[in-house]
Design a protein around this motif. Structure first.
Motif, PDB file in Angstrom:
ATOM      1  N   UNK A 199       0.805  -1.227   0.000  1.00 23.03           N
ATOM      2  CA  UNK A 199       0.000   0.000   0.000  1.00 23.03           C
ATOM      3  C   UNK A 199       0.843   1.284   0.000  1.00 23.03           C
ATOM      4  N   UNK A 200       1.955   1.279   0.769  1.00 23.50           N
ATOM      5  CA  UNK A 200       2.751   2.510   0.861  1.00 23.50           C
ATOM      6  C   UNK A 200       3.340   2.903  -0.483  1.00 23.50           C
ATOM      7  N   UNK A 201       3.613   1.897  -1.318  1.00 22.12           N
ATOM      8  CA  UNK A 201       4.265   2.191  -2.594  1.00 22.12           C
ATOM      9  C   UNK A 201       3.255   2.575  -3.662  1.00 22.12           C
ATOM     10  N   UNK A 202       1.978   2.225  -3.438  1.00 25.54           N
ATOM     11  CA  UNK A 202       0.977   2.390  -4.490  1.00 25.54           C
ATOM     12  C   UNK A 202       0.836   3.837  -4.942  1.00 25.54           C
ATOM     13  N   UNK A 203       0.847   4.783  -3.967  1.00 20.74           N
ATOM     14  CA  UNK A 203       0.710   6.195  -4.333  1.00 20.74           C
ATOM     15  C   UNK A 203       1.855   6.658  -5.214  1.00 20.74           C
ATOM     16  N   UNK A 204       3.068   6.272  -4.794  1.00 24.06           N
ATOM     17  CA  UNK A 204       4.247   6.636  -5.575  1.00 24.06           C
ATOM     18  C   UNK A 204       4.135   6.103  -6.993  1.00 24.06           C
ATOM     19  N   UNK A 205       3.635   4.874  -7.088  1.00 19.69           N
ATOM     20  CA  UNK A 205       3.545   4.249  -8.401  1.00 19.69           C
ATOM     21  C   UNK A 205       2.494   4.916  -9.276  1.00 19.69           C
ATOM     22  N   UNK A 206       1.398   5.384  -8.633  1.00 21.88           N
ATOM     23  CA  UNK A 206       0.384   6.116  -9.400  1.00 21.88           C
ATOM     24  C   UNK A 206       0.989   7.394  -9.963  1.00 21.88           C
ATOM     25  N   UNK A 207       1.732   8.118  -9.110  1.00 21.73           N
ATOM     26  CA  UNK A 207       2.398   9.345  -9.575  1.00 21.73           C
ATOM     27  C   UNK A 207       3.385   9.037 -10.697  1.00 21.73           C
ATOM     28  N   UNK A 208       4.135   7.954 -10.506  1.00 29.78           N
ATOM     29  CA  UNK A 208       5.127   7.584 -11.519  1.00 29.78           C
ATOM     30  C   UNK A 208       4.441   7.292 -12.843  1.00 29.78           C
ATOM     31  N   UNK A 209       3.277   6.624 -12.766  1.00 30.57           N
ATOM     32  CA  UNK A 209       2.569   6.271 -13.999  1.00 30.57           C
ATOM     33  C   UNK A 209       2.125   7.525 -14.735  1.00 30.57           C
ATOM     34  N   UNK A 210       1.718   8.580 -13.998  1.00 33.65           N
ATOM     35  CA  UNK A 210       1.290   9.778 -14.724  1.00 33.65           C
ATOM     36  C   UNK A 210       2.500  10.532 -15.282  1.00 33.65           C
ATOM     37  N   UNK A 211       3.633  10.491 -14.551  1.00 33.93           N
ATOM     38  CA  UNK A 211       4.857  11.097 -15.105  1.00 33.93           C
ATOM     39  C   UNK A 211       5.280  10.347 -16.366  1.00 33.93           C
ATOM     40  N   UNK A 212       5.130   9.025 -16.307  1.00 37.65           N
ATOM     41  CA  UNK A 212       5.461   8.202 -17.479  1.00 37.65           C
ATOM     42  C   UNK A 212       4.609   8.615 -18.670  1.00 37.65           C
ATOM     43  N   UNK A 213       3.291   8.838 -18.401  1.00 37.54           N
ATOM     44  CA  UNK A 213       2.387   9.218 -19.474  1.00 37.54           C
ATOM     45  C   UNK A 213       2.796  10.550 -20.089  1.00 37.54           C
ATOM     46  N   UNK A 214       3.225  11.450 -19.206  1.00 39.03           N
ATOM     47  CA  UNK A 214       3.670  12.763 -19.663  1.00 39.03           C
ATOM     48  C   UNK A 214       4.906  12.635 -20.564  1.00 39.03           C
ATOM     49  N   UNK A 215       5.787  11.767 -20.125  1.00 40.79           N
ATOM     50  CA  UNK A 215       7.003  11.496 -20.921  1.00 40.79           C
ATOM     51  C   UNK A 215       6.609  11.022 -22.322  1.00 40.79           C
ATOM     52  N   UNK A 216       5.665  10.075 -22.357  1.00 38.84           N
ATOM     53  CA  UNK A 216       5.225   9.538 -23.638  1.00 38.84           C
ATOM     54  C   UNK A 216       4.627  10.632 -24.525  1.00 38.84           C
ATOM     55  N   UNK A 217       3.784  11.472 -23.915  1.00 41.85           N
ATOM     56  CA  UNK A 217       3.137  12.543 -24.695  1.00 41.85           C
ATOM     57  C   UNK A 217       4.178  13.490 -25.279  1.00 41.85           C
ATOM     58  N   UNK A 218       5.133  13.872 -24.420  1.00 43.49           N
ATOM     59  CA  UNK A 218       6.151  14.820 -24.884  1.00 43.49           C
ATOM     60  C   UNK A 218       7.044  14.193 -25.938  1.00 43.49           C
ATOM     61  N   UNK A 219       7.309  12.903 -25.761  1.00 45.90           N
ATOM     62  CA  UNK A 219       8.120  12.226 -26.767  1.00 45.90           C
ATOM     63  C   UNK A 219       7.402  12.224 -28.108  1.00 45.90           C
ATOM     64  N   UNK A 220       6.076  12.015 -28.060  1.00 46.19           N
ATOM     65  CA  UNK A 220       5.298  12.006 -29.309  1.00 46.19           C
ATOM     66  C   UNK A 220       5.411  13.358 -30.010  1.00 46.19           C
ATOM     67  N   UNK A 221       5.282  14.439 -29.241  1.00 42.83           N
ATOM     68  CA  UNK A 221       5.471  15.792 -29.789  1.00 42.83           C
ATOM     69  C   UNK A 221       6.820  15.907 -30.474  1.00 42.83           C
ATOM     70  N   UNK A 222       7.856  15.501 -29.714  1.00 43.26           N
ATOM     71  CA  UNK A 222       9.221  15.637 -30.210  1.00 43.26           C
ATOM     72  C   UNK A 222       9.409  14.818 -31.478  1.00 43.26           C
ATOM     73  N   UNK A 223       8.872  13.597 -31.472  1.00 47.81           N
ATOM     74  CA  UNK A 223       9.034  12.727 -32.631  1.00 47.81           C
ATOM     75  C   UNK A 223       8.337  13.324 -33.847  1.00 47.81           C
ATOM     76  N   UNK A 224       7.164  13.959 -33.607  1.00 48.54           N
ATOM     77  CA  UNK A 224       6.440  14.600 -34.708  1.00 48.54           C
ATOM     78  C   UNK A 224       7.286  15.733 -35.287  1.00 48.54           C
TER      79      UNK A 224
END
Lengths: 449, 305
Positions: free
Chosen positions: A338-363
């Motif tokens: 349970x203690x790690x779950x919050x961190x992992x949720x945050x990490x997942x949204x940072x990951x999503x942001x990374x993906x979005x920005x990478x898509x921009x850059x690749x375009x």
């Protein structure tokens, strides 16, 4: 116990007393044929059975305690060390490429990040060598050598860059190839070795001590059966010695059973909240890092090869799988403590942001705006770059790994001590039990006097 | 011979007329009859001989390809980032610069009125034909030796070159034979040097083919190979980056450097040929030579096309 003096009373009646001339075996056989002899033999068998149970219980507990000790203080941390070594090395390569791309704008933090990666990897290698004992794994030695070679190549590349020579870029390519083609595969095989060792220690530590349990039950059954026999013969309900012996054996058996269950529980918790989520997390971190490296190397190659865009696509496809698949980013929360779950949720949204920005850059990149793609991916101190989002996710994953490591340590703490205690208890109780049984038999023998 | 040639001529005229007619239909083309005039020369160069100095006659006429470039408003140029002073990424700025880049900017200026309307894509030595074929780039300006393999069309020559061997000074080699015989050689993959060593190994015990000639200098410094065979201008670039290596022996396989383009893009080929003439005439060639190459290659006379 003055056994040899006792049997005369009845033995004399059965057989004439021309004593002292047959051999010891015949004497034993003859004496076993008499009721006191039978008593003595039964006592010896019962005591031996109890002691054998004790010895096997001690041996098995010590073995498991040692394996548990390995899980807690050697193979557990070692397997995490090996994963950490891999992560640090892969990160160093990605960071070296980033430094190259940033050219004169490379901030001290990027340089520091690279150096921190290398020194941490070297430290972990040294620790791993220490933990794995004197001779050490040859893979560790080789990794150490290659690490210093890699560092030398990167320094050469930097020195050439500073002189404005493209040869620096060629050195960086060479260094990166050494890392990707030789060092990382070796680090991965080291991590796999450590994982396998941890699994086998887990199995040894959590193994049910069947032999000891079976012997304990057998000893208890023999004691009970003999007490029933005595009861029928003498009509006396209790023989305190034999009863005490039985209780001692029962206690040792209970202790053994409870200990096995507790240890199994602790190990299961260590696995569920520590080892397994850690492994899944490591898997995701490694894939993400590889993707990040491919992202940077693609910008370094600047279109000369589509190898890196393919690598990126493959890795991201794995990371983006549905949550039920091991190795997906979204699947991490499910198995985490349970203690790690919050961190992992945050990490997942940072990951999503990374993906979005990478898509921009690749375009941008495929539209021919290399400079814009570079800036979107990587700017010195730029807060909204793909790199910044990746670093953000990386930090949170690292924190979550720490939580999971702590969960593992907490679950398995004292496990080896408990198993050692169990070994001592089994030993003491079985000696007590054997002594009590002998004493009980002695009491009965005394009645023949 | 005669009949074959005349048949080719007819085919070429028809083809060229078709191409240029499309260009006109797009509204950006020049007069079609003029285009037909220059067509006869093209197949002569391609089919009959292999004189690498012969390309389409220079002419600034907007055809299909150029119309497309104008519409896109940027010129896609395949470059190298590892050829010091020719096309190299300046590690201090991160920008790609060099003699070839000056030429590419001159073409962009002539086509689009602005030397910076240019999109750079690096291409490997091996990936050149592919990049043109797929339309990833309009042209390639990256120290390319004109060859007769007919995979790529070339502009008129803009630089005279040969093959040279680079070895560590410590090898004390004086001739090509001393530099290569019994040695481990390194070349760029699918380069003229690789073709040469396949044709005649010159006594080498092994040949490593790398993505780029500059990788060979790394291998030479790390003592993984003993010698590099590469174009003279790239050999000079290696020497310029490492004072411990030298060019030795006689130059072999004299040749010319040209801008690579797709065979279909006859309008662009003719246009680039005109740009090359203008670039020479305006002193652009000389200025670029002085800026990038004079320090390491000396007087320009041996290299003039």
């Amino acid at each position: 116990m003055t056994a040899p003096a006792v049997p005369q009373a009845r033995a004399g009646a059965l057989a004439p007393p021309p004593a002292r001339e047959p051999g010891p075996v015949a004497r034993l056989r003859r004496s076993a044929a008499t009721p006191p002899g039978r008593l003595r033999a039964a006592g010896a068998v019962l005591a031996a059975l109890v002691l054998l149970f004790g010895a096997v219980a001690v041996w098995q507990s010590v073995h498991r305690s040692r394996a548990a000790g390995q899980v807690v203080s050697a193979s557990g941390p070692l397997s995490q060390d090996a994963a950490e070594i891999y992560l640090r090395l892969a990160d160093a390569d990605a960071t070296a490429a980033a430094g190259f791309l940033l050219a004169v704008d490379e901030p001290a933090t990027v340089r520091g990040h690279y150096q921190d990666d290398l020194s941490t990897a070297a430290e972990r290698l040294a620790e791993a060598a220490g933990r794995s004992g004197g001779t050490g794994d040859p893979k560790l030695t080789e990794l150490n050598q290659q690490l210093s070679r890699y560092a030398g190549l990167v320094e050469t590349a930097r020195a050439l860059d500073r002189q404005g020579l493209p040869l620096g870029g060629a050195y960086l390519r060479y260094a990166s190839e050494l890392m990707q083609g030789t060092v990382l595969p070796k680090a991965q095989s080291l991590a796999e070795d450590e994982s396998a060792r941890l699994d086998s220690d887990y199995r040894a530590a959590g193994a049910t001590p069947w032999a000891a349990l079976a012997l304990g039950v057998l000893a208890l059954a023999a004691l009970a059966r003999y007490q029933v026999l005595l009861f029928r013969r003498t009509n006396r309900v209790f023989n305190p010695g034999l009863l005490g012996g039985s209780l001692a054996v029962l206690a040792a058996l209970g202790w053994l059973l409870a200990g096995t269950m507790t240890a199994g529980d602790d190990l299961a918790r260590g696995r569920t909240y520590g080892t397994r989520p850690l492994r899944e997390l490591d898997q995701v971190r490694i894939a993400a890092l590889k993707a990040h490296t491919a992202e940077n190397l693609d910008l370094v190659a600047r279109g000369a090869s589509d190898k890196y865009t393919k690598q990126w696509a493959d890795l991201v496809a794995t990371l983006d799988q549905d949550p039920r698949t091991v190795g997906s980013v979204s699947g991490l929360q499910a198995g985490a403590p349970p203690d790690a779950a919050n961190l992992l949720t945050d990490a997942a949204s940072a990951y999503q942001q990374w993906q979005d920005r990478h898509k921009d850059a690749a375009a941008q990149n495929s539209a021919g705006n290399y400079e814009a793609a570079l800036q979107r991916t990587l700017t010195a101190g730029g807060p909204d770059t793909a790199d910044a989002a990746f670093q953000d996710a990386g930090r949170k994953w690292k924190d979550a790994a720490k939580v999971e490591q702590d969960a593992f340590a907490k679950a398995t703490a004292g496990l080896d001590g408990m198993l050692t205690g169990q070994a001592v208890a089994a030993g003491v109780l079985s000696v007590l039990g054997a002594a009590a049984a002998l004493r009980g038999i002695g009491r009965r023998l005394a009645e023949y006097r | 011979m005669r009949t074959a040639r005349s048949r080719l001529l007819v085919a070429a005229v028809v083809l060229a007329a078709g191409v240029f007619a499309t260009g006109s239909a797009d509204g950006a083309g020049g007069p079609a009859p003029q285009a037909a005039v220059l067509a006869p020369e093209a197949p002569a160069a391609a089919a009959d001989s292999c004189d690498p100095t012969v390309s389409l006659p220079p002419r600034k006429v907007v055809g299909t390809k150029i119309a497309k470039i104008i519409e896109r408003d940027t010129l896609l140029v395949g470059v190298d980032q590892n050829s010091y002073n020719w096309g190299f990424r300046n590690p201090k700025t991160g920008r790609i610069e060099g003699f070839d880049l000056d030429l590419a900017h001159a073409v962009a200026k002539s086509l689009l009125g602005n030397p910076d309307k240019i999109t750079l894509k690096t291409v490997t030595t091996a990936g050149r034909a592919d990049a043109l074929d797929k339309g990833d780039v309009d042209l390639i300006a990256r120290t390319m030796t004109i060859n007769c393999e007919h995979k790529i069309a070339f502009s008129a020559p803009y630089f005279r070159i040969a093959q040279r061997v680079v070895v560590p000074k410590s090898a004390h080699a004086k001739t090509l034979a001393e530099a290569l015989n019994g040695k481990r050689a390194c070349v760029a993959k699918t380069s003229a040097s690789e073709t040469e060593l396949k044709r005649d190994p010159h006594g080498t015990v092994s040949v490593r083919a790398m993505e780029n000639q500059l990788d060979c200098l790394v291998l030479m410094q790390l003592d993984e190979v003993d010698a590099t065979l590469t174009d003279s201008e790239l050999a000079a670039a290696q020497v310029a980056q490492d004072p411990r290596v030298e060019m030795v022996g006689e130059p072999i396989l004299p040749g010319w450097m040209g801008v690579g383009m797709d065979q279909k893009d006859t309008d662009l080929i003719a246009w680039v040929n005109q740009v090359l003439i203008d670039w020479r005439a305006s002193g652009g060639w000389q200025t670029s030579y002085d800026h990038w190459l004079r320090d390491t290659m000396g007087a320009p006379d041996p290299y003039l096309p």
